[in-house]
Scaffold this motif. Structure first.
Motif, PDB file in Angstrom:
ATOM      1  N   ASN A  99       8.851  -2.348   3.216  1.00 53.87           N
ATOM      2  CA  ASN A  99       7.634  -2.060   3.956  1.00 53.87           C
ATOM      3  C   ASN A  99       6.929  -3.301   4.512  1.00 53.87           C
ATOM      4  OD1 ASN A  99       6.227   0.357   4.733  1.00 53.87           O
ATOM      5  ND2 ASN A  99       4.462  -0.538   3.679  1.00 53.87           N
TER       6      ASN A  99
ATOM      7  N   SER B 170       0.836  -1.211   0.000  1.00 51.19           N
ATOM      8  CA  SER B 170       0.000   0.000   0.000  1.00 51.19           C
ATOM      9  C   SER B 170       0.861   1.248   0.000  1.00 51.19           C
ATOM     10  CB  SER B 170      -0.885   0.020   1.246  1.00 51.19           C
ATOM     11  OG  SER B 170      -0.072   0.043   2.411  1.00 51.19           O
TER      12      SER B 170
ATOM     13  N   GLY C 103      -2.358  -6.385   5.789  1.00 53.00           N
ATOM     14  CA  GLY C 103      -2.322  -6.716   7.215  1.00 53.00           C
ATOM     15  C   GLY C 103      -1.955  -8.180   7.331  1.00 53.00           C
ATOM     16  N   ASN C 104      -2.680  -8.916   8.159  1.00 54.20           N
ATOM     17  CA  ASN C 104      -2.379 -10.342   8.309  1.00 54.20           C
ATOM     18  C   ASN C 104      -3.310 -11.191   7.444  1.00 54.20           C
ATOM     19  OD1 ASN C 104      -2.754 -13.127   9.648  1.00 54.20           O
ATOM     20  ND2 ASN C 104      -0.798 -12.375  10.437  1.00 54.20           N
TER      21      ASN C 104
ATOM     22  N   ARG D 191      -6.453  -6.062   9.373  1.00 50.01           N
ATOM     23  CA  ARG D 191      -6.038  -5.320  10.582  1.00 50.01           C
ATOM     24  C   ARG D 191      -4.528  -5.228  10.800  1.00 50.01           C
ATOM     25  NH1 ARG D 191      -9.453  -7.251  15.602  1.00 50.01           N
ATOM     26  NH2 ARG D 191      -8.229  -5.528  16.417  1.00 50.01           N
ATOM     27  N   PRO D 192      -3.794  -4.495   9.972  1.00 54.04           N
ATOM     28  CA  PRO D 192      -2.335  -4.392  10.148  1.00 54.04           C
ATOM     29  C   PRO D 192      -1.971  -3.846  11.524  1.00 54.04           C
ATOM     30  CG  PRO D 192      -3.141  -2.670   8.689  1.00 54.04           C
ATOM     31  CD  PRO D 192      -4.279  -3.616   8.905  1.00 54.04           C
ATOM     32  N   GLY D 193      -1.033  -4.502  12.174  1.00 55.63           N
ATOM     33  CA  GLY D 193      -0.613  -4.060  13.511  1.00 55.63           C
ATOM     34  C   GLY D 193      -1.743  -4.120  14.516  1.00 55.63           C
ATOM     35  N   GLY D 194      -2.778  -4.920  14.221  1.00 51.08           N
ATOM     36  CA  GLY D 194      -3.899  -5.077  15.154  1.00 51.08           C
ATOM     37  C   GLY D 194      -4.861  -3.896  15.164  1.00 51.08           C
TER      38      GLY D 194
ATOM     39  N   PHE E  26       3.433  -8.901  17.672  1.00 48.30           N
ATOM     40  CA  PHE E  26       2.405  -8.048  18.273  1.00 48.30           C
ATOM     41  C   PHE E  26       1.022  -8.428  17.743  1.00 48.30           C
ATOM     42  CE2 PHE E  26      -0.360  -4.337  18.224  1.00 48.30           C
ATOM     43  CZ  PHE E  26      -0.349  -4.009  19.577  1.00 48.30           C
ATOM     44  N   GLU E  27       0.931  -8.656  16.438  1.00 46.98           N
ATOM     45  CA  GLU E  27      -0.343  -9.074  15.830  1.00 46.98           C
ATOM     46  C   GLU E  27      -0.797 -10.429  16.407  1.00 46.98           C
ATOM     47  OE1 GLU E  27       0.250  -8.955  11.562  1.00 46.98           O
ATOM     48  OE2 GLU E  27       0.115  -6.779  11.484  1.00 46.98           O
TER      49      GLU E  27
ATOM     50  N   CYS F  17      -2.587  -9.967  19.573  1.00 46.29           N
ATOM     51  CA  CYS F  17      -3.944  -9.406  19.515  1.00 46.29           C
ATOM     52  C   CYS F  17      -4.982 -10.532  19.631  1.00 46.29           C
ATOM     53  CB  CYS F  17      -4.168  -8.654  18.206  1.00 46.29           C
ATOM     54  SG  CYS F  17      -3.175  -7.171  18.054  1.00 46.29           S
ATOM     55  N   PHE F  18      -4.567 -11.757  19.351  1.00 47.85           N
ATOM     56  CA  PHE F  18      -5.538 -12.860  19.285  1.00 47.85           C
ATOM     57  C   PHE F  18      -5.128 -14.070  20.118  1.00 47.85           C
ATOM     58  CE2 PHE F  18      -5.594 -10.344  15.447  1.00 47.85           C
ATOM     59  CZ  PHE F  18      -6.906  -9.933  15.436  1.00 47.85           C
TER      60      PHE F  18
ATOM     61  N   GLU G  12       6.148  -6.244   7.179  1.00 41.15           N
ATOM     62  CA  GLU G  12       6.115  -6.152   8.644  1.00 41.15           C
ATOM     63  C   GLU G  12       7.415  -6.657   9.259  1.00 41.15           C
ATOM     64  OE1 GLU G  12       3.765  -7.615   6.826  1.00 41.15           O
ATOM     65  OE2 GLU G  12       1.792  -6.843   7.414  1.00 41.15           O
TER      66      GLU G  12
ATOM     67  N   THR H 149       6.422  -6.598  14.828  1.00 41.16           N
ATOM     68  CA  THR H 149       5.033  -6.277  14.469  1.00 41.16           C
ATOM     69  C   THR H 149       4.211  -7.546  14.321  1.00 41.16           C
ATOM     70  OG1 THR H 149       5.736  -4.303  13.299  1.00 41.16           O
ATOM     71  CG2 THR H 149       3.559  -5.128  12.748  1.00 41.16           C
ATOM     72  N   ARG H 150       4.801  -8.543  13.692  1.00 40.47           N
ATOM     73  CA  ARG H 150       4.094  -9.815  13.484  1.00 40.47           C
ATOM     74  C   ARG H 150       3.731 -10.458  14.824  1.00 40.47           C
ATOM     75  NH1 ARG H 150       4.720 -11.072   8.053  1.00 40.47           N
ATOM     76  NH2 ARG H 150       6.456 -10.031   7.033  1.00 40.47           N
TER      77      ARG H 150
ATOM     78  N   PHE I 295      -3.794 -14.443   7.259  1.00 39.82           N
ATOM     79  CA  PHE I 295      -4.534 -15.514   7.954  1.00 39.82           C
ATOM     80  C   PHE I 295      -5.792 -14.959   8.624  1.00 39.82           C
ATOM     81  CE2 PHE I 295      -0.217 -16.942   7.553  1.00 39.82           C
ATOM     82  CZ  PHE I 295      -0.338 -18.278   7.209  1.00 39.82           C
ATOM     83  N   LEU I 296      -5.629 -13.815   9.246  1.00 40.43           N
ATOM     84  CA  LEU I 296      -6.747 -13.150   9.917  1.00 40.43           C
ATOM     85  C   LEU I 296      -7.815 -12.762   8.892  1.00 40.43           C
ATOM     86  CD1 LEU I 296      -7.662 -11.952  12.628  1.00 40.43           C
ATOM     87  CD2 LEU I 296      -6.362  -9.893  12.065  1.00 40.43           C
TER      88      LEU I 296
ATOM     89  N   ASP J 199       3.107 -13.777   5.857  1.00 42.08           N
ATOM     90  CA  ASP J 199       2.591 -13.444   7.180  1.00 42.08           C
ATOM     91  C   ASP J 199       2.724 -14.574   8.176  1.00 42.08           C
ATOM     92  OD1 ASP J 199       2.014 -10.960   6.261  1.00 42.08           O
ATOM     93  OD2 ASP J 199      -0.083 -11.392   5.831  1.00 42.08           O
TER      94      ASP J 199
END
Lengths: 231, 231
Positions: B170, A10, A90-91, A42-45, B179-180, B183-184, B172, B176-177, A93-94, A137
């Protein structure tokens, strides 16, 4: 008629979100007033709302309104009614997990094949391929399947990086990882460097942007595809 | 009594396979004559036989014979009778898929918890954790689950790399990975740098080797764990 734009990233280093792509998107989205954004990666959550806001700010510069798919009570309806669709990075898998969870994978594929313009960046480009088996990812969530939209006849490896000859690190290079993929899968893979993107107009698939792309086919030596050339 | 050694990598830059680890392995495997090697991760797509040969050559230097688990007609029996087990690196998804396919995950966990010495490198270290959700590998094959042995109470991120402040790429960062991931997921993650390893003697888990390790806990600021310190 299929109309798809798949970008490696992006954002380029030191630039603002989507900046390098906006002139292309201005043309690509001619006639589109409102874009439906899928923020599930959701990049970086980041939250769906915050992510959608970032996207809306970028598209405001080319006069396109943005609505987040997460704001629909019925996301199926959101996909169906979309003038155009953007799936952000973002991720992977998510993203895929959420698309399966909401039973959106098939309807998204149907709309894109019917001609709803589709923009993907990074994870959003990944899912346009046959599977997400060549994502970079981290598998932070277990999705029901690695199969994705398959609206292009290959897989993508976004943010493609060439092996670094100066590296003393022993983790696998991107090229080794894709070679391992081809020990068990036959789908071709395009290693798409940051700044490059692929456009699809029905069956005409063209590499665009400043870089060549690295093409990996099972059992063949990888080669460079020139920008402007047709898949 | 659990006896485990989990290394970030099998090989350091410019060195031969397992060279830096052999002095430690010589002690770790005291009293062991024959090692059962699990070659399923197949780095670079190498065959089970070729991989086992490489491992056998390395262990010959410390007088330990190596037998590949793939040579057993009944791999369950192979696990059960193993004096000690080594799971080598390669692709974590492939490794886990094969372990599930042959119904070996539970029996492997059982033997390791019962005290069969376990050595893991890279992917082999990854699967000692609670899940493979913090692997760096490409998801080239869809396994029945991301759950792994869980013989240590955390996840590993082998070949851990610090963010590169000079990078213009750019994609991740590893941080960062992870950290993501948090989130879960709530499982702590140890970012294990190449050259470092973790030893487990029942409940005593110690970081060893030349580097600190980066520890990530959900909702907390990551921190460095000193070598020699106990988890």
């Amino acid at each position: 008629m299929k109309k798809i734009l798949l970008a490696s990233t992006s954002t380029l280093f030191g630039e603002s979100y989507l900046a390098y792509l906006l002139p292309h998107l201005n043309k690509f989205f001619t006639g589109i007033d409102k874009l439906t954004f899928i923020p599930y990666a959701r990049p970086g959550g980041t939250s769906h709302d915050a992510y959608t806001k970032t996207v809306a700010q970028a598209f405001a510069q080319i006069g396109i309104k943005v609505v987040g798919l997460h704001t629909y009570t019925d996301p199926q309806e959101g996909i169906k009614k979309a003038e155009a669709i953007f799936v952000g990075g973002g991720n992977t898998f998510l993203l895929v997990n959420q698309l399966y969870k909401l039973d959106l994978m098939q309807s998204l594929k149907y709309q894109v094949e019917k001609g709803t313009p589709y923009l993907g960046t990074s994870a959003g480009s990944n899912i346009a391929g046959v599977s997400i088996k060549t994502t970079n990812d981290m598998p932070i969530i277990y999705p029901p399947s690695f199969d994705s939209l398959g609206v292009v006849p290959f897989n993508l490896n976004p943010h493609y990086l060439d092996p670094d000859p100066t590296s003393h690190h022993n983790g696998e290079t991107r090229e080794t990882r894709i070679f391992e993929f081809h020990c068990f899968n036959s789908t071709p893979v395009i290693g798409l460097r940051e700044g490059s993107f692929i456009t699809v107009q029905e069956d005409r698939i063209v590499l665009q942007g400043p870089h060549t792309a690295r093409v990996f086919k099972a059992g063949e030596t990888p080669f460079e595809m020139e920008t402007g050339s047709i898949w």
